[in-house]
Design a protein around this motif. Structure first.
Motif, PDB file in Angstrom:
ATOM      1  N   ASN A  94       0.770  -0.992  -0.011  1.00 30.25           N
ATOM      2  CA  ASN A  94      -0.066  -0.092  -0.081  1.00 30.25           C
ATOM      3  C   ASN A  94       0.827   1.151  -0.053  1.00 30.25           C
ATOM      4  O   ASN A  94       1.699   1.458   0.723  1.00 30.25           O
ATOM      5  CB  ASN A  94      -0.698  -0.010   1.328  1.00 30.25           C
ATOM      6  CG  ASN A  94      -2.224   0.673   1.217  1.00 30.25           C
ATOM      7  OD1 ASN A  94      -2.255   1.680   0.741  1.00 30.25           O
ATOM      8  ND2 ASN A  94      -3.217   0.011   1.496  1.00 30.25           N
ATOM      9  N   LEU A  95       0.627   2.161  -0.969  1.00 25.57           N
ATOM     10  CA  LEU A  95       1.481   3.457  -1.127  1.00 25.57           C
ATOM     11  C   LEU A  95       0.783   4.442  -0.147  1.00 25.57           C
ATOM     12  O   LEU A  95      -0.408   4.148   0.588  1.00 25.57           O
ATOM     13  CB  LEU A  95       1.446   3.936  -2.513  1.00 25.57           C
ATOM     14  CG  LEU A  95       2.011   3.329  -3.433  1.00 25.57           C
ATOM     15  CD1 LEU A  95       1.843   4.116  -4.796  1.00 25.57           C
ATOM     16  CD2 LEU A  95       3.402   2.973  -3.168  1.00 25.57           C
ATOM     17  N   HIS A  96       1.543   5.621   0.480  1.00 22.08           N
ATOM     18  CA  HIS A  96       1.139   6.547   1.436  1.00 22.08           C
ATOM     19  C   HIS A  96      -0.486   7.105   0.799  1.00 22.08           C
ATOM     20  O   HIS A  96      -1.159   7.190   1.895  1.00 22.08           O
ATOM     21  CB  HIS A  96       2.069   7.617   1.537  1.00 22.08           C
ATOM     22  CG  HIS A  96       3.320   7.216   2.140  1.00 22.08           C
ATOM     23  ND1 HIS A  96       3.175   6.438   3.448  1.00 22.08           N
ATOM     24  CD2 HIS A  96       4.701   7.333   1.770  1.00 22.08           C
ATOM     25  CE1 HIS A  96       4.498   6.338   3.737  1.00 22.08           C
ATOM     26  NE2 HIS A  96       5.148   6.753   2.630  1.00 22.08           N
ATOM     27  N   ASP A  97      -0.564   7.085  -0.313  1.00 30.19           N
ATOM     28  CA  ASP A  97      -1.981   7.758  -0.519  1.00 30.19           C
ATOM     29  C   ASP A  97      -3.123   6.811  -0.616  1.00 30.19           C
ATOM     30  O   ASP A  97      -4.168   7.012  -1.023  1.00 30.19           O
ATOM     31  CB  ASP A  97      -1.893   8.498  -1.853  1.00 30.19           C
ATOM     32  CG  ASP A  97      -1.579   7.352  -3.161  1.00 30.19           C
ATOM     33  OD1 ASP A  97      -1.514   6.139  -2.848  1.00 30.19           O
ATOM     34  OD2 ASP A  97      -1.600   7.837  -4.432  1.00 30.19           O
ATOM     35  N   THR A 114      -8.721  -0.195  -5.442  1.00 32.52           N
ATOM     36  CA  THR A 114      -9.189  -1.268  -4.820  1.00 32.52           C
ATOM     37  C   THR A 114      -8.618  -2.733  -5.133  1.00 32.52           C
ATOM     38  O   THR A 114      -8.173  -2.683  -6.327  1.00 32.52           O
ATOM     39  CB  THR A 114     -10.681  -1.427  -4.377  1.00 32.52           C
ATOM     40  OG1 THR A 114     -11.292  -1.516  -5.657  1.00 32.52           O
ATOM     41  CG2 THR A 114     -11.267   0.041  -4.038  1.00 32.52           C
ATOM     42  N   VAL A 115      -8.765  -3.726  -4.360  1.00 27.96           N
ATOM     43  CA  VAL A 115      -8.528  -5.048  -4.681  1.00 27.96           C
ATOM     44  C   VAL A 115      -9.521  -6.058  -4.358  1.00 27.96           C
ATOM     45  O   VAL A 115      -9.889  -5.991  -3.346  1.00 27.96           O
ATOM     46  CB  VAL A 115      -6.839  -5.569  -4.078  1.00 27.96           C
ATOM     47  CG1 VAL A 115      -6.707  -7.067  -4.559  1.00 27.96           C
ATOM     48  CG2 VAL A 115      -5.661  -4.455  -4.456  1.00 27.96           C
ATOM     49  N   VAL A 116      -9.770  -6.853  -5.465  1.00 32.42           N
ATOM     50  CA  VAL A 116     -10.850  -8.093  -4.851  1.00 32.42           C
ATOM     51  C   VAL A 116      -9.754  -9.380  -4.955  1.00 32.42           C
ATOM     52  O   VAL A 116      -9.436  -9.620  -6.248  1.00 32.42           O
ATOM     53  CB  VAL A 116     -12.000  -8.070  -5.729  1.00 32.42           C
ATOM     54  CG1 VAL A 116     -12.722  -9.365  -5.430  1.00 32.42           C
ATOM     55  CG2 VAL A 116     -12.867  -6.978  -5.336  1.00 32.42           C
ATOM     56  N   ILE A 276      -7.800  -5.749   5.633  1.00 25.11           N
ATOM     57  CA  ILE A 276      -7.170  -4.674   4.982  1.00 25.11           C
ATOM     58  C   ILE A 276      -8.129  -3.817   4.547  1.00 25.11           C
ATOM     59  O   ILE A 276      -8.719  -4.199   3.237  1.00 25.11           O
ATOM     60  CB  ILE A 276      -6.016  -5.006   4.276  1.00 25.11           C
ATOM     61  CG1 ILE A 276      -5.058  -6.013   4.642  1.00 25.11           C
ATOM     62  CG2 ILE A 276      -5.425  -3.810   3.456  1.00 25.11           C
ATOM     63  CD1 ILE A 276      -3.715  -6.420   3.843  1.00 25.11           C
ATOM     64  N   PRO A 277      -8.326  -2.703   4.808  1.00 19.92           N
ATOM     65  CA  PRO A 277      -9.536  -1.952   4.165  1.00 19.92           C
ATOM     66  C   PRO A 277      -9.247  -1.484   2.761  1.00 19.92           C
ATOM     67  O   PRO A 277      -8.055  -1.343   2.222  1.00 19.92           O
ATOM     68  CB  PRO A 277      -9.298  -0.371   4.988  1.00 19.92           C
ATOM     69  CG  PRO A 277      -8.647  -0.754   6.294  1.00 19.92           C
ATOM     70  CD  PRO A 277      -7.763  -2.043   5.954  1.00 19.92           C
ATOM     71  N   HIS A 312     -16.415   2.157  -0.789  1.00 20.09           N
ATOM     72  CA  HIS A 312     -15.241   2.387  -0.325  1.00 20.09           C
ATOM     73  C   HIS A 312     -14.244   3.859  -1.190  1.00 20.09           C
ATOM     74  O   HIS A 312     -14.083   4.520  -0.650  1.00 20.09           O
ATOM     75  CB  HIS A 312     -13.959   1.326  -0.125  1.00 20.09           C
ATOM     76  CG  HIS A 312     -12.797   1.688   0.252  1.00 20.09           C
ATOM     77  ND1 HIS A 312     -12.694   1.518   1.243  1.00 20.09           N
ATOM     78  CD2 HIS A 312     -11.683   1.832  -0.582  1.00 20.09           C
ATOM     79  CE1 HIS A 312     -11.207   2.010   1.487  1.00 20.09           C
ATOM     80  NE2 HIS A 312     -10.736   2.080   0.414  1.00 20.09           N
ATOM     81  N   LEU A 313     -14.536   3.693  -2.426  1.00 20.77           N
ATOM     82  CA  LEU A 313     -14.194   4.745  -3.309  1.00 20.77           C
ATOM     83  C   LEU A 313     -15.031   5.923  -3.312  1.00 20.77           C
ATOM     84  O   LEU A 313     -14.500   7.101  -3.401  1.00 20.77           O
ATOM     85  CB  LEU A 313     -13.823   4.201  -4.865  1.00 20.77           C
ATOM     86  CG  LEU A 313     -12.864   3.258  -5.087  1.00 20.77           C
ATOM     87  CD1 LEU A 313     -12.962   2.679  -6.485  1.00 20.77           C
ATOM     88  CD2 LEU A 313     -11.578   3.722  -4.611  1.00 20.77           C
TER      89      LEU A 313
END
Ligand SMILES: Cc1cc2nc3c(=O)[nH]c(=O)nc-3n(C[C@H](O)[C@H](O)[C@H](O)COP(=O)(O)OP(=O)(O)OC[C@H]3O[C@@H](n4cnc5c(N)ncnc54)[C@H](O)[C@@H]3O)c2cc1C
Length: 331
Positions: A94-97, A114-116, A276-277, A312-313
């Protein structure tokens, strides 16, 4: 990172559930990518049972695995997701953003909001037959059933005791001259009803036996099997072998990525969220109480995972999609 390479959703796994997730994600106007380790889509269906007839998908009385995969693929392509095949995902960070970086084994990086995870039981490798002279008869030893015509009129021996072996025996029986099924255990591991059907069928079953040697000659005409209880050996006519000794699955990546896992996969809540959100799981890999590992169940989970990712987005987005016939694409 170029904005063009940033996706709203990246799906790990192009099995039936990953493909349906891609369709549903498109329905919710999300820019979508699908990555699979295998060179083709279809997951377990493509790998284990393309020739089998499937009867337990709602509204489809009977369909072959291969045809079902084609239908899933066609549907998944509706909103033109990007497919990356033959490339295993080995890293998820995960990057900072908040952007996720998925690293594949050839070193590519894929960026996603996001990831599924629809990765089934992980990536797989079949367990090979271990018997004398097996190396010599490689062309006659099969681990996947992609074309049953190859077995027409032949004497085929299937070895294994799970659903995949039983399914293969029934499927091969459609074209083979005769089918023998060898299993070293005392009772089959698969569905009870299926095992009973097998015992009542014309397939010859040899419980407590295992294959110890293949013919020394150039043509595979006979194999030697040994009884595990009496230690007695016998020979069986055999022109082709189908081996279903299980698969070695690699699921180690899930824990390396910091995901909370259960015995059979990744723990999710009722929204298909992992610990993990922004990361969701569905299909065979998603674990929750009373989970059913069939295609029909995974389809529902896919829609929930996409809806959760959408919110989430965009927290203001509708909790679910309109039905497809109300979608402008189908009007
Ligand atoms: C022999 C057999 C018969 C079955 N019969 C039926 C039936 O009649 N009806 C029914 O409903 N269900 C049946 N099932 C179960 C059904 O196949 C599964 O429920 C279904 O395939 C689950 O789909 P999935 O997309 O979740 O996972 P899978 O089909 O397992 O697909 C997962 C995909 O993820 C990919 N992947 C995994 N890890 C990675 C990674 N790190 N990077 C990239 N890609 C990755 C894999 O390569 C694979 O393509 C059967 C299963 C078996 C084994």
């Amino acid at each position: 990172m170029q904005t063009s390479s940033l996706y709203d959703m990246t799906i790990i796994g192009a099995g039936p559930i990953g493909l349906y997730t891609a369709f549903y994600s498109g329905l919710r106007s999300m820019k979508t990518k699908v990555i699979d380790a295998e060179p083709g889509v279809g997951g377990k269906i493509r790998y284990f049972y393309p020739e089998k007839l499937i009867h337990d998908i709602g509204g489809i009385a009977e369909i072959s695995g291969a045809e079902l995969v084609q239908n899933f693929k066609r549907q998944a392509e509706t909103f033109q997701p990007k497919f990356v095949l033959g490339n295993r995902v080995v890293g998820l960070t995960n990057l900072h953003d908040g952007t996720f970086v998925l690293t594949t084994e050839n070193g590519e990086q894929h960026f996603s909001k996001t990831v599924v995870i629809a990765c089934g039981n992980g990536t797989y490798k079949v367990a090979p037959l271990e018997a004398d002279h097996a190396e010599k008869h490689k062309p006659a030893i099969h681990y996947h059933l992609s074309d049953i015509e190859k077995f027409r009129g032949k004497k085929v021996v299937v070895s294994g005791g799970g659903d995949a072996a039983i399914d293969a025996a029934f499927t091969l029986n459609q074209t083979a001259a005769q089918v023998d099924l060898i299993y070293r255990g005392e009772s089959f591991k698969g569905y009870e009803e299926r095992a009973k059907e097998l015992m009542d069928s014309e397939i010859t079953v040899h419980l407590h036996h295992e294959i110890t040697a293949l013919n020394e000659e150039n043509d595979l005409e006979k194999i030697t099997v040994c009884c595990k209880t009496s230690n007695q050996q016998k020979q069986l006519d055999c022109e082709a072998l189908f081996i279903s000794h299980g698969v070695e699955v690699d699921f180690s990546f899930a824990t390396n990525w910091g995901l909370q896992t259960e015995e059979w996969g990744i723990a999710v809540d009722e929204l298909m969220q992992t610990n993990i959100p922004g990361v969701y799981a569905c299909g065979d890999t998603a674990c929750y109480p009373r989970k059913i590992r069939i295609i029909a169940a995974g389809l529902h989970e896919a829609a929930i995972a996409v809806n959760s990712a959408k919110q989430h987005l965009e927290p203001g987005a509708a909790p679910e999609a309109m039905v497809s016939t109300h979608h402008e694409h189908f009007m």
